[in-house]
Design a protein around this motif. Structure first.
Motif, PDB file in Angstrom:
ATOM      1  N   SER A  54     -53.862  47.398 -67.270  1.00 15.66           N
ATOM      2  CA  SER A  54     -53.652  46.165 -68.036  1.00 15.66           C
ATOM      3  C   SER A  54     -54.637  45.094 -67.600  1.00 15.66           C
ATOM      4  O   SER A  54     -55.034  45.029 -66.437  1.00 15.66           O
ATOM      5  CB  SER A  54     -52.227  45.644 -67.807  1.00 15.66           C
ATOM      6  N   ILE A  55     -55.007  44.251 -68.539  1.00 13.65           N
ATOM      7  CA  ILE A  55     -55.823  43.075 -68.251  1.00 13.65           C
ATOM      8  C   ILE A  55     -54.880  41.882 -68.265  1.00 13.65           C
ATOM      9  O   ILE A  55     -54.159  41.659 -69.249  1.00 13.65           O
ATOM     10  CB  ILE A  55     -56.925  42.858 -69.318  1.00 13.65           C
ATOM     11  N   ILE A  56     -54.858  41.123 -67.152  1.00 13.48           N
ATOM     12  CA  ILE A  56     -53.991  39.944 -67.111  1.00 13.48           C
ATOM     13  C   ILE A  56     -54.820  38.691 -66.886  1.00 13.48           C
ATOM     14  O   ILE A  56     -55.899  38.734 -66.304  1.00 13.48           O
ATOM     15  CB  ILE A  56     -52.894  40.065 -66.035  1.00 13.48           C
ATOM     16  N   HIS A  57     -54.291  37.587 -67.382  1.00 13.39           N
ATOM     17  CA  HIS A  57     -54.889  36.274 -67.159  1.00 13.39           C
ATOM     18  C   HIS A  57     -53.876  35.469 -66.363  1.00 13.39           C
ATOM     19  O   HIS A  57     -52.719  35.342 -66.765  1.00 13.39           O
ATOM     20  CB  HIS A  57     -55.205  35.584 -68.481  1.00 13.39           C
ATOM     21  N   VAL A  58     -54.305  34.943 -65.204  1.00 11.81           N
ATOM     22  CA  VAL A  58     -53.427  34.150 -64.345  1.00 11.81           C
ATOM     23  C   VAL A  58     -53.943  32.721 -64.315  1.00 11.81           C
ATOM     24  O   VAL A  58     -55.122  32.477 -64.053  1.00 11.81           O
ATOM     25  CB  VAL A  58     -53.375  34.721 -62.905  1.00 11.81           C
ATOM     26  N   GLU A  59     -53.023  31.796 -64.575  1.00 15.88           N
ATOM     27  CA  GLU A  59     -53.366  30.382 -64.614  1.00 15.88           C
ATOM     28  C   GLU A  59     -52.396  29.615 -63.711  1.00 15.88           C
ATOM     29  O   GLU A  59     -51.182  29.730 -63.865  1.00 15.88           O
ATOM     30  CB  GLU A  59     -53.240  29.899 -66.057  1.00 15.88           C
TER      31      GLU A  59
END
Length: 139
Positions: A54-59
């Motif tokens: 999976s590709i995740i974006h963490v902010e």
């Protein structure tokens, strides 16, 4: 009597979730924060569990985190600056927002080697509500 009715409703809801294949603990979008712990020496981290790559974006604006990551099948741990932990009362921008292209699960931990360790399952955005029960007591 109220607790019996609540338990029956809860059991019915769980049985319905299981029979329909609905899972409330995985998703593609999560918003969470670390509650205040014993002191500010805690190591904060969260684990992302994925059934497939999976590709995740963490902010996390408070600590300047705004990045994409690849999570292979299995679990990957992300450590955070303890400055992001909620302290006292007030309004902050200490939330953590995670978006994924596939269903994932997130588990968060706050570990203090001298005093305590805490952990929680992060519910996906689609499972959040505005009605909650707090189980607590006064020692």
């Amino acid at each position: 009597m109220e607790s019996i009715c609540f338990n029956i409703i809860l059991l019915y809801s769980l049985a319905n979730c299981i029979s329909t294949g609905y899972s409330w603990n995985h998703g593609r979008q999560f918003v969470f924060a670390f509650p205040e712990s014993y002191d500010s020496l805690s190591d904060l981290s969260f684990d992302v569990a994925a059934r497939e790559t999976s590709i995740i974006h963490v902010e996390a604006p408070e600590v300047g985190l705004n990045s994409n990551y690849t999570v292979q099948k299995g679990t990957r741990t992300f450590s955070l600056n303890n400055r992001i932990e909620l302290r006292g009362s007030g309004i902050w921008k200490k939330g953590i927002h995670v978006i994924s292209d596939r269903d994932i699960r997130i588990y968060a931990t706050s570990q203090n080697k001298l005093a305590s360790s805490d952990g929680f399952l992060v519910l996906p955005y689609t499972s959040l509500s505005t009605n909650y029960f707090v189980a607590s007591y006064t020692p």
